[in-house]
Design a protein around this motif. Sequence first.
Motif, short mmCIF file in Angstrom:
data_model
loop_
_atom_site.label_atom_id
_atom_site.label_comp_id
_atom_site.label_asym_id
_atom_site.label_seq_id
_atom_site.Cartn_x
_atom_site.Cartn_y
_atom_site.Cartn_z
N LYS A 59 0.81 -1.29 0.24
CA LYS A 59 0.03 0.04 0.14
C LYS A 59 1.04 1.02 -0.26
O LYS A 59 0.43 2.01 -0.73
CB LYS A 59 -0.83 0.10 1.18
N VAL A 60 1.65 1.19 0.52
CA VAL A 60 2.87 2.39 0.72
C VAL A 60 2.88 3.23 -0.90
O VAL A 60 2.91 2.27 -1.31
CB VAL A 60 4.13 1.71 0.83
N ARG A 61 2.80 4.01 -0.44
CA ARG A 61 2.59 4.79 -1.57
C ARG A 61 4.59 5.83 -1.72
O ARG A 61 5.29 6.55 -0.82
CB ARG A 61 1.54 6.35 -2.38
N ILE A 62 4.47 6.58 -3.32
CA ILE A 62 5.59 6.95 -3.42
C ILE A 62 5.70 8.59 -2.85
O ILE A 62 4.92 8.70 -2.56
CB ILE A 62 5.94 7.55 -5.34
N GLU A 63 6.96 8.69 -2.94
CA GLU A 63 7.29 9.80 -2.33
C GLU A 63 6.94 9.52 -0.29
O GLU A 63 6.71 10.48 0.92
CB GLU A 63 6.76 11.44 -2.21
N SER A 64 6.68 8.88 -0.24
CA SER A 64 6.59 8.38 1.70
C SER A 64 7.21 7.56 2.14
O SER A 64 9.63 8.08 1.09
CB SER A 64 5.68 6.69 1.45
N SER A 65 8.27 8.47 3.40
CA SER A 65 9.32 8.35 4.50
C SER A 65 9.66 7.40 4.77
O SER A 65 8.40 6.69 5.34
CB SER A 65 9.73 9.42 5.68
N VAL A 66 9.78 6.39 4.39
CA VAL A 66 10.46 5.32 5.66
C VAL A 66 11.72 4.94 5.65
O VAL A 66 12.59 5.48 5.81
CB VAL A 66 10.21 4.08 3.26
#
Length: 433
Positions: A59-66
Amino acid sequence: MSGIKEALEGKNTTIRAWIHRKRSSGGVIFLILRDRDGLIQAVAHKENFSEEEWNELEKVRIESSVEIEGEVRKNEKALNSIEIEIKKFKIISNAEPYPITEYQSTELLLDYRHLWLRSERMINIMKIRSYVFKLAREYLDSQGFFEITPPIITKAGGETGSQLFEIKYFDEKAYLTESSQLYAEAMAFALEKVYSFAPSFRAEKSRTVKHLAEYWHLEPEALFYDLNKLMELEENLVSYIANGLVKLASKELEMLGVNKDYLLKINPPFKRITYEEALNIINQKRPEKQLKWGDDFGVEEERLLTMEEEKPIFITYWPKEIKPFYMPINEKDPRTVVCVDMQAPHGHGEIIGGSERIWKYDELIERFKETEKSQGIKFNMENYSWYLDLRKFGSAPHAGFGMGIERLIKWLLNLENIRDAIPFPRTINRVKP
Ligand code: 4AD
Ligand code: MG
Protein backbone atom coordinates in the motif's frame (compact mmCIF):
# COMPACT_ATOMS: atom_id res chain seq x y z
CA MET A 1 17.59 11.36 4.86
CA SER A 2 20.52 9.00 5.41
CA GLY A 3 22.22 5.79 4.44
CA ILE A 4 22.13 5.73 0.64
CA LYS A 5 25.69 6.98 0.32
CA GLU A 6 26.95 4.18 2.58
CA ALA A 7 24.79 1.58 0.82
CA LEU A 8 26.14 2.63 -2.57
CA GLU A 9 29.61 2.02 -1.12
CA GLY A 10 28.51 -1.52 -0.26
CA LYS A 11 27.90 -1.05 3.47
CA ASN A 12 24.90 -2.58 5.21
CA THR A 13 23.15 0.20 7.03
CA THR A 14 19.79 1.56 8.06
CA ILE A 15 18.39 3.74 5.33
CA ARG A 16 15.97 6.57 5.92
CA ALA A 17 14.69 7.83 2.61
CA TRP A 18 11.75 8.71 0.42
CA ILE A 19 10.17 6.30 -2.04
CA HIS A 20 11.06 7.75 -5.43
CA ARG A 21 9.53 5.03 -7.60
CA LYS A 22 7.71 1.81 -6.92
CA ARG A 23 6.78 -1.25 -8.94
CA SER A 24 5.69 -4.75 -8.08
CA SER A 25 5.55 -8.02 -9.93
CA GLY A 26 4.11 -11.13 -8.28
CA GLY A 27 5.60 -11.57 -4.88
CA VAL A 28 8.33 -8.95 -5.40
CA ILE A 29 8.24 -5.21 -4.77
CA PHE A 30 10.91 -2.94 -6.16
CA LEU A 31 11.44 0.45 -4.56
CA ILE A 32 13.75 3.17 -5.72
CA LEU A 33 14.74 5.05 -2.58
CA ARG A 34 15.99 8.61 -2.58
CA ASP A 35 17.86 10.76 -0.12
CA ARG A 36 20.00 13.81 -0.82
CA ASP A 37 22.94 11.63 -1.85
CA GLY A 38 21.18 9.75 -4.62
CA LEU A 39 19.00 6.81 -5.55
CA ILE A 40 19.22 3.13 -4.78
CA GLN A 41 17.06 0.14 -5.64
CA ALA A 42 15.57 -1.90 -2.81
CA VAL A 43 13.80 -5.22 -3.28
CA ALA A 44 11.31 -6.95 -0.99
CA HIS A 45 10.34 -10.61 -1.38
CA LYS A 46 6.98 -11.66 0.01
CA GLU A 47 8.31 -14.73 1.79
CA ASN A 48 10.42 -12.55 4.11
CA PHE A 49 7.43 -10.69 5.56
CA SER A 50 4.30 -11.38 7.58
CA GLU A 51 0.99 -10.82 5.82
CA GLU A 52 0.41 -7.57 7.69
CA GLU A 53 3.85 -6.24 6.78
CA TRP A 54 3.40 -7.23 3.15
CA ASN A 55 0.06 -5.42 3.00
CA GLU A 56 1.73 -2.27 4.25
CA LEU A 57 4.47 -2.61 1.66
CA GLU A 58 1.94 -3.05 -1.08
CA LYS A 59 0.00 0.00 0.00
CA VAL A 60 2.86 2.41 0.63
CA ARG A 61 2.86 5.27 -1.90
CA ILE A 62 5.63 7.12 -3.65
CA GLU A 63 7.11 10.04 -1.68
CA SER A 64 6.38 8.30 1.63
CA SER A 65 9.25 8.50 4.08
CA VAL A 66 10.47 5.09 5.17
CA GLU A 67 13.14 3.35 7.18
CA ILE A 68 14.59 0.10 5.92
CA GLU A 69 17.25 -2.38 6.88
CA GLY A 70 18.62 -4.97 4.56
CA GLU A 71 21.54 -6.51 2.76
CA VAL A 72 23.44 -4.68 0.07
CA ARG A 73 24.52 -6.72 -2.94
CA LYS A 74 25.75 -6.21 -6.48
CA ASN A 75 23.21 -6.42 -9.27
CA GLU A 76 24.37 -5.35 -12.70
CA LYS A 77 20.78 -4.82 -13.79
CA ALA A 78 19.90 -2.43 -10.97
CA LEU A 79 20.35 1.31 -10.92
CA ASN A 80 23.98 2.05 -9.95
CA SER A 81 24.57 -1.75 -10.14
CA ILE A 82 23.67 -2.17 -6.51
CA GLU A 83 20.53 -3.18 -4.69
CA ILE A 84 19.32 -3.85 -1.19
CA GLU A 85 17.36 -6.90 -0.16
CA ILE A 86 14.90 -5.45 2.35
CA LYS A 87 14.77 -7.34 5.66
CA LYS A 88 13.00 -4.77 7.84
CA PHE A 89 10.63 -2.09 6.70
CA LYS A 90 9.00 0.80 8.59
CA ILE A 91 6.83 3.61 7.26
CA ILE A 92 7.76 6.91 8.88
CA SER A 93 4.97 8.79 7.12
CA ASN A 94 2.72 7.43 4.39
CA ALA A 95 2.25 9.93 1.58
CA GLU A 96 -1.04 10.92 -0.01
CA PRO A 97 -1.32 10.31 -3.76
CA TYR A 98 1.47 12.44 -5.24
CA PRO A 99 0.24 15.28 -7.47
CA ILE A 100 3.34 15.28 -9.69
CA THR A 101 3.39 12.51 -12.26
CA GLU A 102 5.86 11.92 -15.04
CA TYR A 103 4.86 14.51 -17.66
CA GLN A 104 3.76 17.83 -16.22
CA SER A 105 3.46 21.40 -17.41
CA THR A 106 5.98 23.96 -16.24
CA GLU A 107 3.18 25.86 -14.50
CA LEU A 108 2.10 22.83 -12.48
CA LEU A 109 5.68 22.19 -11.44
CA LEU A 110 5.87 25.81 -10.25
CA ASP A 111 2.55 25.48 -8.38
CA TYR A 112 4.01 22.43 -6.63
CA ARG A 113 7.47 23.93 -6.33
CA HIS A 114 7.61 22.93 -2.63
CA LEU A 115 7.40 19.29 -3.76
CA TRP A 116 9.23 19.60 -7.10
CA LEU A 117 12.32 20.70 -5.18
CA ARG A 118 12.76 16.99 -4.34
CA SER A 119 13.23 16.05 -7.96
CA GLU A 120 16.73 14.91 -8.84
CA ARG A 121 17.19 17.87 -11.17
CA MET A 122 16.28 20.42 -8.51
CA ILE A 123 18.33 18.62 -5.85
CA ASN A 124 21.37 18.87 -8.13
CA ILE A 125 20.78 22.53 -8.94
CA MET A 126 20.20 23.45 -5.29
CA LYS A 127 23.37 21.68 -4.20
CA ILE A 128 25.29 23.62 -6.84
CA ARG A 129 23.62 26.85 -5.73
CA SER A 130 24.87 26.17 -2.22
CA TYR A 131 28.38 25.56 -3.55
CA VAL A 132 28.25 28.81 -5.54
CA PHE A 133 27.46 30.70 -2.32
CA LYS A 134 30.26 28.89 -0.52
CA LEU A 135 32.82 29.49 -3.28
CA ALA A 136 31.92 33.17 -3.64
CA ARG A 137 32.39 33.75 0.07
CA GLU A 138 35.54 31.63 0.11
CA TYR A 139 37.14 33.70 -2.65
CA LEU A 140 36.26 37.12 -1.24
CA ASP A 141 37.26 36.06 2.29
CA SER A 142 40.63 34.91 0.91
CA GLN A 143 41.12 38.39 -0.58
CA GLY A 144 40.62 40.11 2.78
CA PHE A 145 36.97 41.13 2.42
CA PHE A 146 34.57 41.22 5.37
CA GLU A 147 30.99 40.09 4.87
CA ILE A 148 28.52 42.72 6.00
CA THR A 149 24.75 42.60 6.50
CA PRO A 150 22.84 45.54 5.01
CA PRO A 151 19.25 46.54 5.81
CA ILE A 152 16.58 45.19 3.49
CA ILE A 153 14.12 47.99 4.29
CA THR A 154 15.34 51.32 3.06
CA LYS A 155 14.40 54.84 2.01
CA ALA A 156 17.07 55.17 -0.67
CA GLY A 157 17.06 53.64 -4.14
CA GLY A 158 20.29 53.11 -5.95
CA GLU A 159 19.60 52.35 -9.55
CA THR A 160 16.60 53.83 -11.31
CA GLY A 161 14.23 54.62 -8.47
CA SER A 162 11.28 53.42 -10.48
CA GLN A 163 11.56 49.71 -9.85
CA LEU A 164 11.13 49.75 -6.08
CA PHE A 165 8.61 47.73 -4.11
CA GLU A 166 6.93 50.13 -1.74
CA ILE A 167 6.07 48.98 1.76
CA LYS A 168 4.12 50.52 4.59
CA TYR A 169 6.61 51.18 7.35
CA PHE A 170 4.63 52.20 10.44
CA ASP A 171 3.45 55.69 9.47
CA GLU A 172 5.76 56.24 6.55
CA LYS A 173 6.65 54.78 3.19
CA ALA A 174 9.74 52.67 2.73
CA TYR A 175 11.06 50.30 0.08
CA LEU A 176 12.54 46.85 -0.26
CA THR A 177 16.16 47.37 -1.25
CA GLU A 178 17.04 47.13 -4.95
CA SER A 179 20.76 47.08 -4.18
CA SER A 180 22.81 47.15 -0.98
CA GLN A 181 25.56 49.13 -2.63
CA LEU A 182 25.02 52.41 -0.79
CA TYR A 183 25.25 50.65 2.57
CA ALA A 184 28.24 48.63 1.41
CA GLU A 185 29.92 51.94 0.57
CA ALA A 186 29.21 53.22 4.09
CA MET A 187 30.72 50.10 5.58
CA ALA A 188 33.71 50.21 3.23
CA PHE A 189 34.61 53.47 4.94
CA ALA A 190 34.94 51.45 8.13
CA LEU A 191 36.13 48.00 7.03
CA GLU A 192 37.80 48.99 3.72
CA LYS A 193 36.97 45.81 1.79
CA VAL A 194 33.47 44.46 2.27
CA TYR A 195 30.80 42.46 0.54
CA SER A 196 27.12 42.19 1.09
CA PHE A 197 25.35 38.98 0.09
CA ALA A 198 21.64 39.60 0.36
CA PRO A 199 18.42 39.64 -1.62
CA SER A 200 17.63 42.59 -3.90
CA PHE A 201 14.12 43.39 -5.08
CA ARG A 202 13.11 44.76 -8.46
CA ALA A 203 9.52 45.58 -9.29
CA GLU A 204 10.35 45.10 -12.94
CA LYS A 205 7.44 44.25 -15.13
CA SER A 206 9.74 42.16 -17.29
CA ARG A 207 8.57 38.73 -18.32
CA THR A 208 11.90 37.37 -19.48
CA VAL A 209 13.94 34.27 -18.80
CA LYS A 210 16.43 36.30 -16.76
CA HIS A 211 14.41 38.62 -14.54
CA LEU A 212 13.32 37.84 -11.01
CA ALA A 213 11.49 40.21 -8.67
CA GLU A 214 13.65 38.91 -5.81
CA TYR A 215 17.19 37.77 -6.45
CA TRP A 216 20.40 37.20 -4.51
CA HIS A 217 22.92 39.93 -5.00
CA LEU A 218 26.61 39.71 -4.17
CA GLU A 219 27.99 43.23 -3.82
CA PRO A 220 31.66 43.82 -2.99
CA GLU A 221 32.94 47.33 -2.34
CA ALA A 222 36.60 48.21 -1.82
CA LEU A 223 38.59 51.33 -1.09
CA PHE A 224 41.29 52.36 -3.58
CA TYR A 225 40.04 50.00 -6.24
CA ASP A 226 39.87 51.44 -9.74
CA LEU A 227 38.19 49.99 -12.81
CA ASN A 228 41.13 47.72 -13.67
CA LYS A 229 41.40 46.29 -10.18
CA LEU A 230 37.64 45.82 -10.15
CA MET A 231 37.70 43.85 -13.41
CA GLU A 232 40.50 41.65 -12.08
CA LEU A 233 38.50 40.93 -8.93
CA GLU A 234 35.44 40.09 -11.03
CA GLU A 235 37.17 37.74 -13.46
CA ASN A 236 39.04 36.02 -10.65
CA LEU A 237 35.87 35.55 -8.63
CA VAL A 238 33.85 34.18 -11.55
CA SER A 239 36.67 31.83 -12.56
CA TYR A 240 37.13 30.63 -9.00
CA ILE A 241 33.46 29.73 -8.81
CA ALA A 242 33.35 28.06 -12.25
CA ASN A 243 36.48 25.98 -11.59
CA GLY A 244 35.54 25.27 -7.98
CA LEU A 245 32.23 23.73 -8.99
CA VAL A 246 34.03 21.06 -10.98
CA LYS A 247 35.83 20.00 -7.82
CA LEU A 248 32.85 20.19 -5.49
CA ALA A 249 30.01 19.07 -7.74
CA SER A 250 31.44 16.82 -10.41
CA LYS A 251 28.61 14.29 -10.18
CA GLU A 252 25.86 16.92 -10.04
CA LEU A 253 27.26 18.75 -13.09
CA GLU A 254 27.34 15.49 -15.03
CA MET A 255 23.78 14.69 -14.11
CA LEU A 256 22.70 18.13 -15.31
CA GLY A 257 24.59 17.64 -18.58
CA VAL A 258 27.04 20.47 -17.91
CA ASN A 259 30.38 20.24 -19.69
CA LYS A 260 33.04 20.30 -16.99
CA ASP A 261 35.86 21.05 -19.42
CA TYR A 262 34.00 24.17 -20.40
CA LEU A 263 33.87 25.34 -16.77
CA LEU A 264 37.58 24.61 -16.32
CA LYS A 265 38.39 26.88 -19.26
CA ILE A 266 36.78 29.88 -17.57
CA ASN A 267 39.98 31.64 -16.57
CA PRO A 268 41.29 35.23 -16.55
CA PRO A 269 41.73 37.40 -18.49
CA PHE A 270 38.27 38.06 -19.89
CA LYS A 271 37.99 40.17 -23.04
CA ARG A 272 37.59 43.93 -22.45
CA ILE A 273 35.77 46.16 -24.92
CA THR A 274 34.25 49.60 -24.57
CA TYR A 275 30.58 50.40 -25.04
CA GLU A 276 31.51 52.11 -28.29
CA GLU A 277 33.32 49.05 -29.60
CA ALA A 278 30.38 46.90 -28.58
CA LEU A 279 28.04 49.23 -30.44
CA ASN A 280 30.14 48.91 -33.59
CA ILE A 281 30.22 45.12 -33.35
CA ILE A 282 26.43 45.01 -33.03
CA ASN A 283 25.95 47.37 -35.97
CA GLN A 284 28.32 45.37 -38.14
CA LYS A 285 26.53 42.13 -37.34
CA ARG A 286 23.12 43.64 -37.90
CA PRO A 287 23.14 46.10 -40.78
CA GLU A 288 19.35 46.16 -41.05
CA LYS A 289 18.78 47.72 -37.61
CA GLN A 290 21.45 50.22 -36.62
CA LEU A 291 21.86 51.36 -33.00
CA LYS A 292 22.93 54.92 -32.37
CA TRP A 293 25.39 56.10 -29.77
CA GLY A 294 23.61 56.29 -26.41
CA ASP A 295 21.20 53.40 -26.97
CA ASP A 296 21.04 50.70 -24.32
CA PHE A 297 21.42 47.03 -25.24
CA GLY A 298 18.55 44.58 -24.96
CA VAL A 299 18.33 40.81 -25.12
CA GLU A 300 18.87 40.77 -28.88
CA GLU A 301 21.98 42.98 -28.73
CA GLU A 302 23.45 40.99 -25.85
CA ARG A 303 23.01 37.86 -27.89
CA LEU A 304 24.73 39.36 -30.93
CA LEU A 305 27.65 40.40 -28.75
CA THR A 306 28.23 37.19 -26.85
CA MET A 307 26.86 34.33 -28.95
CA GLU A 308 30.30 33.19 -30.08
CA GLU A 309 32.11 33.98 -26.84
CA GLU A 310 33.29 31.12 -24.65
CA LYS A 311 34.10 33.28 -21.65
CA PRO A 312 32.31 36.33 -20.24
CA ILE A 313 33.31 39.72 -21.64
CA PHE A 314 33.64 43.16 -20.04
CA ILE A 315 31.96 46.19 -21.55
CA THR A 316 33.36 49.45 -20.18
CA TYR A 317 32.56 53.19 -20.30
CA TRP A 318 28.83 53.41 -20.95
CA PRO A 319 26.91 56.59 -21.80
CA LYS A 320 26.13 58.45 -18.59
CA GLU A 321 22.45 58.87 -19.50
CA ILE A 322 21.80 55.15 -19.12
CA LYS A 323 23.76 54.65 -15.88
CA PRO A 324 23.08 55.64 -12.23
CA PHE A 325 24.07 58.82 -10.37
CA TYR A 326 26.99 57.40 -8.42
CA MET A 327 29.21 56.64 -11.40
CA PRO A 328 32.01 59.15 -12.11
CA ILE A 329 32.40 60.91 -15.47
CA ASN A 330 35.17 59.50 -17.64
CA GLU A 331 37.63 62.36 -18.13
CA LYS A 332 38.82 61.02 -21.49
CA ASP A 333 35.27 61.00 -22.87
CA PRO A 334 32.86 62.97 -20.69
CA ARG A 335 29.86 61.48 -22.48
CA THR A 336 30.65 58.26 -20.61
CA VAL A 337 31.06 57.04 -17.03
CA VAL A 338 33.76 54.86 -15.45
CA CYS A 339 31.81 51.64 -15.23
CA VAL A 340 31.89 48.07 -16.44
CA ASP A 341 29.29 45.37 -17.07
CA MET A 342 30.14 41.71 -17.40
CA GLN A 343 28.20 39.86 -20.06
CA ALA A 344 27.94 36.09 -19.89
CA PRO A 345 28.66 34.11 -23.09
CA HIS A 346 26.04 32.60 -25.39
CA GLY A 347 23.46 35.31 -24.81
CA HIS A 348 22.92 34.59 -21.10
CA GLY A 349 23.04 38.34 -20.49
CA GLU A 350 24.52 40.72 -17.95
CA ILE A 351 25.73 38.98 -14.82
CA ILE A 352 27.65 41.83 -13.19
CA GLY A 353 27.28 45.61 -13.09
CA GLY A 354 29.94 47.72 -11.40
CA SER A 355 31.80 51.00 -11.39
CA GLU A 356 34.16 53.36 -9.68
CA ARG A 357 32.15 55.57 -7.32
CA ILE A 358 32.09 59.34 -7.16
CA TRP A 359 33.92 60.06 -3.95
CA LYS A 360 34.00 63.87 -3.97
CA TYR A 361 31.06 65.76 -2.52
CA ASP A 362 30.60 68.47 -5.18
CA GLU A 363 30.91 66.04 -8.03
CA LEU A 364 28.25 63.81 -6.50
CA ILE A 365 25.80 66.72 -6.05
CA GLU A 366 26.44 67.67 -9.67
CA ARG A 367 25.72 64.13 -10.93
CA PHE A 368 22.54 63.88 -8.83
CA LYS A 369 21.27 67.03 -10.53
CA GLU A 370 22.35 65.94 -13.97
CA THR A 371 20.72 62.51 -13.53
CA GLU A 372 17.46 64.14 -12.42
CA LYS A 373 17.48 66.19 -15.60
CA SER A 374 18.60 63.62 -18.12
CA GLN A 375 16.77 60.58 -16.70
CA GLY A 376 13.64 62.24 -15.37
CA ILE A 377 14.14 60.91 -11.83
CA LYS A 378 13.29 63.02 -8.76
CA PHE A 379 15.58 62.23 -5.84
CA ASN A 380 14.41 63.06 -2.35
CA MET A 381 17.78 64.33 -1.13
CA GLU A 382 16.76 63.93 2.52
CA ASN A 383 17.02 60.18 2.01
CA TYR A 384 20.56 60.52 0.65
CA SER A 385 21.94 62.91 3.29
CA TRP A 386 23.79 60.07 5.00
CA TYR A 387 25.24 58.96 1.66
CA LEU A 388 26.48 62.51 1.04
CA ASP A 389 27.98 62.56 4.56
CA LEU A 390 30.30 59.77 3.47
CA ARG A 391 31.86 62.31 1.07
CA LYS A 392 32.18 64.92 3.83
CA PHE A 393 33.99 62.87 6.46
CA GLY A 394 37.21 61.28 5.27
CA SER A 395 36.21 60.20 1.79
CA ALA A 396 38.46 58.12 -0.46
CA PRO A 397 38.30 56.62 -3.95
CA HIS A 398 36.51 53.30 -4.11
CA ALA A 399 34.72 50.95 -6.46
CA GLY A 400 32.38 47.99 -6.35
CA PHE A 401 30.08 45.75 -8.27
CA GLY A 402 26.94 43.68 -7.99
CA MET A 403 26.60 40.13 -9.29
CA GLY A 404 23.21 38.45 -9.72
CA ILE A 405 23.72 34.95 -8.35
CA GLU A 406 20.84 33.40 -10.27
CA ARG A 407 22.09 34.95 -13.52
CA LEU A 408 25.50 33.43 -12.82
CA ILE A 409 23.97 30.01 -12.11
CA LYS A 410 21.77 30.22 -15.19
CA TRP A 411 24.84 30.69 -17.34
CA LEU A 412 27.11 28.17 -15.57
CA LEU A 413 24.46 25.43 -15.78
CA ASN A 414 23.08 26.63 -19.10
CA LEU A 415 19.55 26.79 -17.70
CA GLU A 416 16.76 27.91 -19.99
CA ASN A 417 15.07 30.01 -17.34
CA ILE A 418 16.45 31.85 -14.32
CA ARG A 419 13.55 30.50 -12.23
CA ASP A 420 15.29 27.16 -11.82
CA ALA A 421 18.32 28.83 -10.22
CA ILE A 422 16.37 29.80 -7.08
CA PRO A 423 14.18 27.53 -4.92
CA PHE A 424 11.09 29.75 -4.71
CA PRO A 425 11.12 32.15 -7.66
CA ARG A 426 9.30 35.46 -7.42
CA THR A 427 8.28 36.84 -10.78
CA ILE A 428 5.68 39.30 -11.97
CA ASN A 429 2.98 36.63 -11.93
CA ARG A 430 4.10 34.43 -9.05
CA VAL A 431 4.62 34.92 -5.30
CA LYS A 432 3.38 31.47 -4.29
CA PRO A 433 4.52 29.02 -2.95
O1 4AD B 1 23.29 46.28 -12.81
P1 4AD B 1 22.58 46.37 -11.51
O2 4AD B 1 21.24 47.01 -11.49
O3 4AD B 1 23.59 47.11 -10.53
C1 4AD B 1 23.36 47.45 -9.25
O4 4AD B 1 22.36 47.21 -8.62
C2 4AD B 1 24.58 48.04 -8.56
N1 4AD B 1 24.13 48.89 -7.47
C3 4AD B 1 25.46 46.93 -8.09
C4 4AD B 1 26.70 47.42 -7.40
O5 4AD B 1 27.52 48.04 -8.02
N2 4AD B 1 26.85 47.09 -6.14
O6 4AD B 1 22.43 44.93 -10.90
C5 4AD B 1 23.57 44.12 -10.70
C6 4AD B 1 23.33 42.71 -11.16
C7 4AD B 1 23.06 42.58 -12.65
O7 4AD B 1 24.25 42.56 -13.39
C8 4AD B 1 22.34 41.26 -12.71
O8 4AD B 1 23.25 40.19 -12.65
C9 4AD B 1 21.56 41.25 -11.42
O9 4AD B 1 22.16 42.19 -10.56
N3 4AD B 1 20.16 41.63 -11.65
C10 4AD B 1 19.12 40.77 -11.68
N4 4AD B 1 19.07 39.44 -11.51
C11 4AD B 1 17.87 38.82 -11.58
N5 4AD B 1 16.72 39.49 -11.78
C12 4AD B 1 16.70 40.83 -11.94
N6 4AD B 1 15.54 41.48 -12.12
C13 4AD B 1 17.95 41.53 -11.89
N7 4AD B 1 18.32 42.83 -12.01
C14 4AD B 1 19.65 42.86 -11.85
MG1 MG C 1 23.17 46.70 -14.79
